[in-house]
Scaffold this active site. Structure first.
Site, PDB file in Angstrom:
ATOM      1  CG  ASN A  11      26.467  19.870 -53.136  1.00  0.00           C
ATOM      2  OD1 ASN A  11      26.041  20.864 -53.739  1.00  0.00           O
ATOM      3  ND2 ASN A  11      25.945  19.446 -51.997  1.00  0.00           N
ATOM      4  CD1 TRP A  12      31.059  22.489 -57.273  1.00  0.00           C
ATOM      5  CD2 TRP A  12      30.699  24.177 -58.709  1.00  0.00           C
ATOM      6  NE1 TRP A  12      31.865  22.290 -58.379  1.00  0.00           N
ATOM      7  CE2 TRP A  12      31.667  23.304 -59.267  1.00  0.00           C
ATOM      8  CE3 TRP A  12      30.322  25.305 -59.439  1.00  0.00           C
ATOM      9  CZ2 TRP A  12      32.249  23.539 -60.520  1.00  0.00           C
ATOM     10  CZ3 TRP A  12      30.893  25.536 -60.688  1.00  0.00           C
ATOM     11  CH2 TRP A  12      31.852  24.666 -61.222  1.00  0.00           C
ATOM     12  CE  LYS A  13      27.415  21.359 -49.345  1.00  0.00           C
ATOM     13  NZ  LYS A  13      27.512  21.087 -47.920  1.00  0.00           N
ATOM     14  CD  GLU A  99      24.165  21.973 -46.876  1.00  0.00           C
ATOM     15  OE1 GLU A  99      24.076  22.377 -48.047  1.00  0.00           O
ATOM     16  OE2 GLU A  99      25.253  21.612 -46.363  1.00  0.00           O
ATOM     17  CD  GLU A 169      26.190  14.331 -48.642  1.00  0.00           C
ATOM     18  OE1 GLU A 169      27.277  14.620 -49.162  1.00  0.00           O
ATOM     19  OE2 GLU A 169      25.239  15.106 -48.589  1.00  0.00           O
ATOM     20  N   GLY A 175      30.633  19.563 -43.789  1.00  0.00           N
ATOM     21  CA  GLY A 175      31.190  20.896 -43.613  1.00  0.00           C
ATOM     22  C   GLY A 175      31.803  21.135 -42.245  1.00  0.00           C
ATOM     23  CB  SER A 215      34.554  16.409 -43.642  1.00  0.00           C
ATOM     24  OG  SER A 215      33.769  17.433 -43.056  1.00  0.00           O
ATOM     25  N   GLY A 236      31.591  18.497 -50.970  1.00  0.00           N
ATOM     26  CA  GLY A 236      31.194  19.895 -50.835  1.00  0.00           C
ATOM     27  C   GLY A 236      32.416  20.794 -50.880  1.00  0.00           C
ATOM     28  N   GLY A 237      32.914  21.161 -49.709  1.00  0.00           N
ATOM     29  CA  GLY A 237      34.016  22.121 -49.592  1.00  0.00           C
ATOM     30  C   GLY A 237      35.196  21.842 -50.518  1.00  0.00           C
TER      31      GLY A 237
HETATM   32  P1  PGA Z   1      31.373  18.703 -47.350  1.00  0.00           P
HETATM   33  O1  PGA Z   1      29.881  18.634 -47.951  1.00  0.00           O
HETATM   34  O2  PGA Z   1      32.247  17.904 -48.268  1.00  0.00           O
HETATM   35  O3  PGA Z   1      31.710  20.176 -47.376  1.00  0.00           O
HETATM   36  O4  PGA Z   1      31.314  18.144 -45.981  1.00  0.00           O
HETATM   37  C1  PGA Z   1      29.359  17.455 -48.488  1.00  0.00           C
HETATM   38  C2  PGA Z   1      27.934  17.679 -48.923  1.00  0.00           C
HETATM   39  O5  PGA Z   1      27.213  18.412 -48.233  1.00  0.00           O
HETATM   40  O6  PGA Z   1      27.477  17.144 -49.963  1.00  0.00           O
END
Ligand code: PGA
Length: 256
Positions: A11-13, A99, A169, A175, A215, A236-237
């Site tokens: 998930n590149w956001k 989010e 999640e 994050g 994370s 994400g990250g």
């Molecule tokens: P993260 O994000 O790996 O940066 O914690 C996960 C997500 O929001 O899908």
């Protein structure tokens, strides 16, 4: 021994231009492009879907979007519809990410309409659920997850249910570098599988992938992915950099 193939989704956001996205997937394709024992999904922002889609032509990767509207077209300024995603060869769509719930006011009922629309358009929804820190500390984790799963999946038929993907999640882990312990994660994943069993029956519930997100990184992935009901990750990250994403896909391949 599970029959569920592990799935790693990035998930590149709100990150990466089309050029940045193509550069990243060219590294991923070179390292893991032909991987077939793990499903790999990349979810760039809308503006990079087309070029990233072309960039993964020679790979077994799938293309995912991060959101969509439930209507097929119309006066919804700033929104994107399922048929538009299909036209770009998108196969997956993240829905109800925390989010979007927290920052854009998405409710379970609104997310449910998107889940129904995605399935109707042959897109696989990745429905995100999870509790906040306050909810966990109040002992409400399972109650919150139950509401989000049941309301999010209302009206989904048994025939469509095998196409669902759920992502657990915990909001406090996203994050933050703070990862759920394997026991915390497995407990909720098993609980979600139980909810799916009640809704769709045992056979279908055993087919639906339940991803962990929050994370997840190469150092903590192996023990999470070894859990009975953790079928992959929504990353994400660690999906923004080739090295860590490649290592996560490898961890999933080894966890089988
Ligand atoms: P993260 O994000 O790996 O940066 O914690 C996960 C997500 O929001 O899908």
């Amino acid at each position: 021994m599970t029959l569920r193939k592990k799935l790693i989704a990035g998930n590149w956001k709100m990150n990466k231009t089309p050029a940045d996205g193509v550069a990243l997937v060219s590294e991923l394709v070179a390292a893991i492009g032909k991987q077939t024992d793990v499903d790999v999904v990349v979810c760039p922002p809308f503006t990079a879907l087309e070029s990233v889609g072309r960039g993964i032509d020679d790979a077994n990767f799938k293309l995912g979007a991060q959101n969509m509207h439930f209507e097929a077209s119309g006066a919804f300024t700033g929104e994107i519809a399922a048929p538009m995603l299909r036209a770009l060869f998108v196969t997956h769509v993240i829905l109800g990410h925390s989010e979007r719930r927290a920052l854009f006011g998405e409710t379970d009922a609104f997310i449910n309409q998107k889940v129904i629309a995605a399935l109707k358009n042959q897109l696989r929804p990745i429905l995100c659920v999870g509790e906040t820190l306050a909810e966990r500390e109040a002992g409400d984790t399972l109650k919150v997850v139950q509401t989000q799963v049941e309301a999010g999946l209302e009206g989904v038929g048994k025939d469509q249910a095998p196409n669902l993907i759920i992502a657990y999640e915990p909001v406090w882990a996203i994050g933050t570098g703070k990862v759920a312990t394997v026991d915390q994660a497995q407990e909720v994943h098993a609980f979600i599988r139980g909810l799916l069993t009640k809704l769709f029956g045992e056979t279908i519930a055993q087919k639906v992938r339940i991803l962990y997100g929050g994370s997840m990184k190469p150092s903590n992935a192996p023990e999470l992915l070894a859990q009975k009901d953790i079928d992959g990750g929504l990353i994400g990250g660690a999906s923004l950099e080739a090295r860590s994403f490649v290592d996560l896909v490898k961890a999933a391949a080894e966890a089988k």
